[in-house]
Design an enzyme around this catalytic site. Structure first.
Site, mmCIF file in Angstrom:
data_model
loop_
_atom_site.group_PDB
_atom_site.id
_atom_site.type_symbol
_atom_site.label_atom_id
_atom_site.label_comp_id
_atom_site.label_asym_id
_atom_site.label_seq_id
_atom_site.Cartn_x
_atom_site.Cartn_y
_atom_site.Cartn_z
ATOM 1 N N ARG A 47 0.779 -1.101 0.051
ATOM 2 C CA ARG A 47 -0.127 0.142 0.055
ATOM 3 C C ARG A 47 1.005 1.200 -0.165
ATOM 4 N NH1 ARG A 47 -5.300 -1.283 1.672
ATOM 5 N NH2 ARG A 47 -5.351 -3.613 2.510
ATOM 6 N N SER A 80 -7.209 -8.033 -12.212
ATOM 7 C CA SER A 80 -8.225 -8.006 -11.347
ATOM 8 C C SER A 80 -9.143 -9.362 -11.360
ATOM 9 C CB SER A 80 -9.257 -6.931 -11.349
ATOM 10 O OG SER A 80 -10.452 -7.181 -10.835
ATOM 11 N N ASP A 94 -11.905 -10.071 -10.393
ATOM 12 C CA ASP A 94 -13.134 -9.714 -10.108
ATOM 13 C C ASP A 94 -14.048 -9.362 -11.727
ATOM 14 O OD1 ASP A 94 -13.455 -9.851 -7.503
ATOM 15 O OD2 ASP A 94 -13.351 -7.395 -7.211
ATOM 16 N N GLU A 126 2.431 -35.299 -31.240
ATOM 17 C CA GLU A 126 2.687 -36.657 -31.698
ATOM 18 C C GLU A 126 2.684 -37.043 -33.161
ATOM 19 O OE1 GLU A 126 -1.068 -38.869 -30.348
ATOM 20 O OE2 GLU A 126 -2.326 -37.472 -31.093
#
Length: 843
Positions: free
Chosen positions: A151, A227, A229, A691
């Protein structure tokens, strides 16, 4: 340790921070500049949170990046001017830091990592470090952010931003890449707007010279939205959202087993204070009984309606109830709805044994999903190019995902629409809030409401529809069957389920199914109906006989290349059998992702994640042994999608595929590349091989070649992943994708049935009556199988053009192979308006 914040990265000289969105300096070709990367978490301007991701890149003197030059390589890359980038905290951020750093170095820039987000930017010192190519090795699989975040209140003040500007100027960083939410990105844009004034103030105070101020006169910012959200308007998916959905679905799958055992009701609270995306998609992907999201509060009296529905579900024999609630859920009056309130309600009114599970920060942690790793890598590279191409008139932009394409969007346009959503919710204009989230969000909500609870059809339709699986099993098939059955019942159709594909259709293994027959299918892997590779031409007459017997007027075939080829055979037999003049639709479902008419097939995302997780473990095993190269064989037939995307997701050194021809000279260059790599601190290698990539250069051949050429330098091991790529529970993407494809396919078929229904019978023989549904670039499209035949390579079971081949460039660049930048296709600048939000771009 929890990491939050944004990241910034710069070219020429680069910086990486955890800080939201930053654009620093303008980058142009010919002059070296500096970039910085910041990781900033969900930092709001005025409430700055975790910040501090740093990534660096160092150009060679000639402006090129070292590494072998495979056949087809281009000329040296011209060095760019300095730029900076930043990122936000969520799973997948490390992949973005890696991509921005390496792409910056690739184009000849210096890159700086800025640790601890905005705090590191303000404090400077050891928080800003130059990065090298190896600085970001072995981080793509890590959650959180390796450059930390914190912060930072100081950056909300002009004094703090002045210190930040001083630190950037010291390192010559004028380009920032920021990863963060709308608050962090807004803060970065304010910093950009103030840049000139900040430099003037530093000049007046004598902290910088006039020459330095002039050299650093412009700050360019590009943002990557990080984010979980997925609350940033304008982008289909934000970094970290898919990984968060993985964590949620893992918990729901685990809870489902205990809930069934004890006949319990579970109330699951997921993140989403202001956006219900996680709750909505997890509800859609789990078949939750009830769902609470902030954008659409329940009607008054919802308590009675919910308890009535839960009671009905139990009375029909269900042993569990799942209720999903977003942490920001509210009622129509704006009053919060808590998970404990819902639990107490169920206990008091119904007496059900009820438990609450709050997922919390579990959703932010864990290993990033394949989607997030590839998304972050793609967006990180595009962010660098956006800085390279920035001009004085270029607005701060965010790199976004639209369909499967990278685009650039003006930052403040996105921020404004995102704020408009919250304003609409605050003013109780909830329908408008859902529309502002975008058409895909709105459709998710509508589909959930259609499928969660049975509603009697307004009238019984005269149509009957059969559903079958064809080809190899693929995750997501059951989700598509479930949604197709339920939406057909909502339409009033008679629905038949066919076991064992076209063979079962020929043998009469057909039964009518109801709403509750497909309950609990969403999270199941494989094929509940059973599936076989048999094609119709081997049993055409018996198929026709049963189509007539059961009066089947529409056929929904869910499967891989055999499903497409089978429907094509039925269409071509219409001239001989009138009974086949019915509506037909193919939902592509194969881990190979090789069906024409779609960019993504059901099951391919689950397969990529399965292969990725195996490769992560393989890489981890090499961390102790050192000097070891693993050669991993993937499935996919001739299609190299699995190998390529898995290679990007795990940071492979090479991925050999059929579509990108290679010679012994390329193999030699790869061996030399790994030999050089073993001289560094990263003493391990990972090579993927599809493959059927080459008739002669088999997995065993590659093992012998690498072992012989690397003798005394590294040793080799082989891993054949095999059928583990077909198994496992479907990923959230495949559950959601299958659900939506099933709904859209049936709605399209219902419309077509109405068009061709005459005098009590269905007769359809036009080309558009038999189609493949798929996601093509930005839209869902229905492509006639007869048209697709013209663009199909039937010998190798491939579409003639495949979009994902463009990803090969990213794989090679990030593995340090020198390729001309002229091959890179940059995203275009688009705009975010209500009109663009109303267009459905996919899933």
């Amino acid at each position: 340790m929890e990491h939050r914040g944004q990241g910034i990265w710069g070219l020429g000289t680069w910086g990486t921070w955890d800080m939201g969105t930053w654009d620093m300096g303008h980058m142009g070709y010919g002059t070296r500049r500096t970039r910085g990367i910041l990781d900033m978490g969900d930092m709001g301007y005025g409430d700055m949170r975790d910040t501090g991701h740093m990534g660096t890149a160092m150009p060679q003197q000639d402006g090129t990046v070292g590494g072998p030059l495979p056949a087809g390589g281009g000329p040296p890359v011209e060095p760019p001017q300095c730029r900076s980038l930043s990122r936000l905290r969520s799973a997948g951020m490390n992949a973005a830091v890696r991509a921005v750093t390496r792409m910056g170095i690739y184009v000849g820039a210096k890159v700086f990592l800025i640790y601890e987000g905005y705090e590191g930017l303000v404090e400077g010192g050891d928080n800003i470090k130059q990065a090298t190519w190896l600085s970001v090795s072995n981080i793509i699989q890590l959650g959180g952010t390796v450059i930390g975040s914190a912060r930072c209140k100081a950056f909300t003040t002009r004094e703090g931003r002045l210190r930040a500007a001083r630190n950037l100027v010291e390192h010559g960083i004028t380009n920032l890449c920021v990863i963060g939410g709308d608050g962090s990105l807004t803060g970065a844009d304010i910093f950009r707007a103030e840049w000139g004034g900040l430099l003037d103030e530093l000049l007046r105070d004598g902290q910088i010279s006039e020459e330095v101020a002039k050299a650093n006169g412009r700050l360019n910012i590009v943002g990557l939205v990080g984010s979980i959200d997925n609350d940033f308007c304008g982008t289909d998916m934000t970094i970290g959202t898919d990984s968060a959905l993985h964590r949620i679905m893992e918990v729901i799958d685990a809870i489902t087993t205990t809930a069934q055992s004890h006949q319990r009701t579970f109330v699951l609270e997921v993140m989403g204070r202001h956006c219900g995306y996680l709750a909505l998609v997890s509800g859609l992907a789990s078949g939750a009984d009830w769902l609470f999201i902030p954008e659409s509060p329940p009607e008054d009296g919802w308590e009675d309606m919910m308890c009535e529905r839960l009671g009905e579900t139990r009375s029909r024999g269900s042993r569990l109830n799942i209720i999903i609630i977003a942490e920001g859920a509210i009622d129509r009056n704006g009053k919060p709805i808590s998970s404990n309130y819902v639990k107490d309600l169920v206990v008091q009114r119904l007496g059900f044994d009820t438990r609450v599970t709050v997922l919390g920060h579990v959703q932010r942690g864990g290993t990033p999903s394949a989607f997030d790793r590839v998304l972050s890598s793609k967006m990180g590279m595009e962010a660098v190019m956006a800085l390279l191409e920035a001009t004085p008139d270029t607005p701060a932009c965010v790199v976004s995902l639209s369909g499967n394409q990278s685009v650039r969007l003006p930052l403040m346009e996105c921020v404004q629409v995102t704020k408009d959503v919250q304003k609409a919710m605050d003013e109780k204009r909830f329908e408008e809030a859902i529309q502002l989230r975008g058409r895909s969000f709105e459709n998710n909500w509508n589909i959930y409401k259609m499928l969660a609870h049975q509603k009697p059809a307004q009238e019984k339709s005269p149509f009957s529809l059969a559903i079958l699986n064809v080809g190899a099993p693929a995750a997501g098939m059951n989700a598509a069957v479930r949604s197709a059955v339920r939406i057909s019942i909502c339409q009033g159709h008679t629905v038949y389920a066919v076991n064992d594909g076209f063979e079962g259709l020929a043998k009469g293994q057909i039964r009518e199914v109801g709403w509750h027959d497909v309950a609990g299918w969403l999270g199941r892997g494989g094929s509940m109906l059973g599936t076989k590779r048999t094609l119709p031409k081997t049993c055409m007459e018996k198929i026709v006989e049963n189509v007539r017997k059961f009066n089947i007027q529409a056929l929904l075939v869910i499967g891989g290349f055999e499903a497409y080829e089978g429907v094509l055979q039925l269409v071509e037999a219409r001239g001989q059998y009138e009974e086949l003049c019915i509506i037909m639709c193919v939902i592509p479902a194969t881990i190979s992702n090789n069906v024409p008419g779609t960019d993504f097939s059901l099951g391919s995302d689950t397969a990529v994640n399965a292969a990725m997780e195996s490769c992560d473990r393989i890489k981890q095993s090499a961390s102790g042994t050192k000097r070891r190269v693993f050669i991993v064989e993937t499935m996919g037939g001739y299609c190299g999608y699995l190998s390529t995307v898995t290679g990007i997701a795990v940071g492979a050194d090479a991925a050999y595929v059929y579509e990108d021809p290679f010679t012994i000279h390329d193999l030699k260059a790869n061996v030399e590349h790994l030999t050089d790599k073993m001289k560094t601190d990263i003493q391990r290698g990972l090579v993927l091989r599809n493959e059927k990539c080459h008739e002669h250069y088999t997995t065993e051949f590659l093992y012998n070649l690498y072992s012989s050429e690397g003798k005394g330098i590294f040793d080799c091991r082989i891993n054949v992943l095999g059928h583990l790529q077909q198994g496992g529970a479907p990923t959230p993407f495949d559950r959601n994708y299958g659900t939506k494809l099933g709904v859209k396919a049936v709605l399209w078929m219902s419309e077509k049935l109405q068009e061709v229904y005459r005098k009590g019978r269905v007769f359809a023989n036009s080309a558009d009556s038999a189609c493949v549904i798929g996601l093509r670039k930005k839209v869902v499209a229905f492509s006639p199988v007869t048209e697709l035949k013209k663009v199909t390579d039937f010998e190798h079971r491939l579409p003639q053009e495949q979009w994902w081949l463009n990803l090969r460039l990213m794989l090679k660049m990030l593995a340090n192979y020198q390729i001309s930048l002229t091959e890179y296709i940059s995203g275009k600048m688009e705009h975010v308006t209500r009109r663009t939000l109303s267009i459905e771009k996919g899933f």
